[in-house]
Design an enzyme around this catalytic site. Structure first.
Site, PDB file in Angstrom:
ATOM      1  N   ARG A 211      -1.712  -2.176 -18.616  1.00 53.13           N
ATOM      2  CA  ARG A 211      -2.995  -1.505 -18.504  1.00 53.13           C
ATOM      3  C   ARG A 211      -2.939  -0.522 -17.338  1.00 53.13           C
ATOM      4  NH1 ARG A 211      -6.891  -3.453 -21.643  1.00 53.13           N
ATOM      5  NH2 ARG A 211      -8.428  -2.290 -20.437  1.00 53.13           N
TER       6      ARG A 211
ATOM      7  N   LYS B 212      -2.598   0.273 -25.303  1.00 51.40           N
ATOM      8  CA  LYS B 212      -2.933   0.723 -26.660  1.00 51.40           C
ATOM      9  C   LYS B 212      -1.637   0.967 -27.458  1.00 51.40           C
ATOM     10  CE  LYS B 212      -7.421   2.703 -25.355  1.00 51.40           C
ATOM     11  NZ  LYS B 212      -7.379   2.909 -23.886  1.00 51.40           N
TER      12      LYS B 212
ATOM     13  N   TYR C 290       0.846  -1.193   0.000  1.00 51.24           N
ATOM     14  CA  TYR C 290       0.000   0.000   0.000  1.00 51.24           C
ATOM     15  C   TYR C 290       0.883   1.244   0.000  1.00 51.24           C
ATOM     16  CZ  TYR C 290      -4.870  -1.373   0.395  1.00 51.24           C
ATOM     17  OH  TYR C 290      -6.131  -1.811   0.115  1.00 51.24           O
TER      18      TYR C 290
ATOM     19  N   THR D  22      -3.927   6.372 -21.486  1.00 52.01           N
ATOM     20  CA  THR D  22      -3.649   5.043 -20.978  1.00 52.01           C
ATOM     21  C   THR D  22      -2.202   4.710 -21.340  1.00 52.01           C
ATOM     22  OG1 THR D  22      -4.518   4.111 -23.034  1.00 52.01           O
ATOM     23  CG2 THR D  22      -6.016   4.193 -21.148  1.00 52.01           C
TER      24      THR D  22
ATOM     25  N   GLU E   1      -0.611   4.888  -0.470  1.00 48.85           N
ATOM     26  CA  GLU E   1      -1.353   6.133  -0.681  1.00 48.85           C
ATOM     27  C   GLU E   1      -0.462   7.336  -0.417  1.00 48.85           C
ATOM     28  OE1 GLU E   1      -4.889   3.471   0.507  1.00 48.85           O
ATOM     29  OE2 GLU E   1      -2.726   3.542   0.835  1.00 48.85           O
TER      30      GLU E   1
ATOM     31  N   ASP F 165      -7.497  13.942 -24.172  1.00 51.22           N
ATOM     32  CA  ASP F 165      -7.407  12.514 -23.884  1.00 51.22           C
ATOM     33  C   ASP F 165      -6.719  11.858 -25.086  1.00 51.22           C
ATOM     34  OD1 ASP F 165      -7.784   9.804 -23.559  1.00 51.22           O
ATOM     35  OD2 ASP F 165      -9.889   9.942 -23.000  1.00 51.22           O
TER      36      ASP F 165
END
Length: 482
Positions: A283, A277, A68, A274, A70, A245
């Site tokens: 991903r 692609k 973790y 992203t 954050e 985008d």
């Protein structure tokens, strides 16, 4: 390490991994093996898919998944995040250098997460910060309930102008059923009904009338380039923030196929993407921003995101490092060249393309001329081992589910080494299938938008011709599983 030795090492790594997986759940191991076999034996033409390198894929399968983290680099809400800091900083560094951006944020889990971070960063920068100053508060925790209610009202009344879905925009660009269409009072711009091309004068007129806070540019099914300098001019004229985008065409930006006015990074205040692609990574998502928005984007967690996926950020760093190599530019140019070859192949065989061609990585085929819906065409092609996705065309009479189009993309097969001749053959195979497929009927005998029938032998013929090309350009050459 030689190519032969590297291939052997990769094979050993995947064999060992699958053996470990099979010791717990053999069905998952078998599905993983089958997925590789299926991808190796099909023509992958989905514009949003690619093949990540073994190095990128292996990076995701590590103990970074257990951590973790954050917060941001050097400012975490959990202890012992020094190694996460290293990989996140590397991902951001590679992104900044690759795209020439002042600031990069590598935490978004996906493209929609990247867009949500961008939207809320714009709201924070242009709505929350001025409101706090007006109310004499340092942060929202100092607001009274009445002040907070007023701030929520201001947040909820902002306007967004984005490209319509049927013109090639994305769900997250203000489509009403999507969260972006619920967050904002939204309107959409389309394309010229005759040419299918963007008309910047029409976009300008729409923006001047609507006065949006956010002007969204970019696309998921528009087969042409965009002049982002003009889009920035329009945004500035109405006081909007230009958000781009570039999820679909980030690889063409990274590979310097899109430069000058067609490169969004120098012109937009915020750019999202992203990392899969055309960028050929894991991903995930990225946000690039001008310094004005850096502090707001850094609040992505906890503003929108939860714990970042540290193993995916590590894989982003690897993939972005790959994209900074000279050979990636060659690859990116070949993507665009191959798309033109595919488009020319369709046109010479009498097929109808939206906008009449392509300037980027995708081709949008209107299948209504074959008497089919997009869903029928997609299914018939899949039967023949050609993997595509149905897509709306401008003014689509069949809506977003059945559609009238098929979207093709060249990044994945370009990764496999396909060139002009192969993509001309791909066009021939597609036309062969669609020309020999007829729309079906439902149980009552009425015309159906979903059922279809393909002439006997067509699917086998296409699979056999495909296999010849696929065998010449193997996927992950040298990777052999026992």
């Amino acid at each position: 390490m030689t190519d032969e030795r590297l291939a052997k090492t990769v094979s050993t790594a995947y064999d060992a991994a699958l053996e470990v997986i099979a010791s717990v759940e053999p069905r998952v191991a078998q599905a993983t093996r089958q997925e590789l076999a299926d991808q190796r034996s099909s023509l992958k033409l989905i514009a949003s898919e690619n093949y990540a390198s073994p190095a990128t894929l292996l990076t995701m399968g590590t103990w970074f998944s257990d951590k973790y983290a954050e917060g941001t680099v050097g400012h975490r809400f959990y202890a012992a995040c020094q190694n996460v800091d290293t990989v996140e900083a590397l991902a951001a560094e590679h992104a900044r250098e690759l795209f020439g951006a002042p600031y990069a944020y590598a935490q978004p889990h996906s493209g929609i997460d990247a867009n949500l971070v961008a939207f809320w960063s714009i709201l924070a920068n242009r709505v929350e910060t001025p409101a706090l100053a007006r109310l004499g508060a340092k942060n929202v925790n100092e607001l009274s309930e009445a002040d907070w209610e007023q701030l929520r009202h201001e947040f909820g009344n902002q306007r967004l102008l984005g490209m319509s879905l049927d013109a090639g925009g994305h769900l997250t660009h203000g489509f009403r059923p999507n969260i972006s269409g619920k967050m904002f009072h939204q309107q959409q711009y389309g394309t010229d009904p005759e040419t299918g091309l963007l008309d910047y004068d029409v976009v300008r007129a729409k923006a001047q009338e609507f006065k949006p806070l956010v002007l969204v540019a970019g696309y998921s099914a528009y087969p042409r380039r965009v002049n982002f300098a003009k889009m920035r001019e329009i945004a500035d004229e109405v006081g909007a923030v230009l958000m781009v985008d570039m999820a679909h065409f980030a690889g063409l930006v990274a590979g310097k196929v899109f430069t000058g006015d067609e490169d969004p990074v120098p012109h937009a205040q915020i750019v999202t993407t992203t990392t899969h692609k055309s960028l050929r990574g894991p991903r995930g998502g990225l946000v690039l921003a001008q310094e004005e928005f850096a502090a707001d984007v850094d609040r992505g967690c906890p503003m929108v995101l939860g714990g970042p996926l540290s193993h995916v950020m590590a894989a982003k760093a690897v993939a972005l490092a790959e994209a900074r190599q000279p050979e990636f530019r060659t690859y990116a140019q070949q993507i665009a060249d191959n798309a033109k070859s595919l488009a020319e192949g369709f046109l010479t065989r009498g097929a109808t393309l939206v906008t009449g061609g392509t300037d980027n990585h995708l081709v949008l085929l209107d299948v209504s001329g074959f008497g089919l819906t997009g869903r029928q065409a997609e299914s018939a092609l899949l039967d023949a081992g050609v993997v595509t996705n149905r897509n709306s065309v401008p003014g689509d009479p069949n809506g977003a589910w059945y559609t009238s189009g098929i979207r093709f993309g060249t990044p994945a097969l370009t990764t496999r080494g396909f060139g002009h001749d192969e993509f001309d053959t791909v066009a021939d195979l597609v036309v062969d299938v669609l020309s020999n497929t007829q729309a079906g009927t439902n149980k009552a005998g009425a015309p159906s938008k979903a059922t279809y029938a393909t002439s006997d032998g067509v699917a086998d013929r296409v699979r056999a011709r495909s296999a010849e090309m696929l065998d010449k350009h193997p996927l992950y050459p040298g990777l052999q599983l026992s």
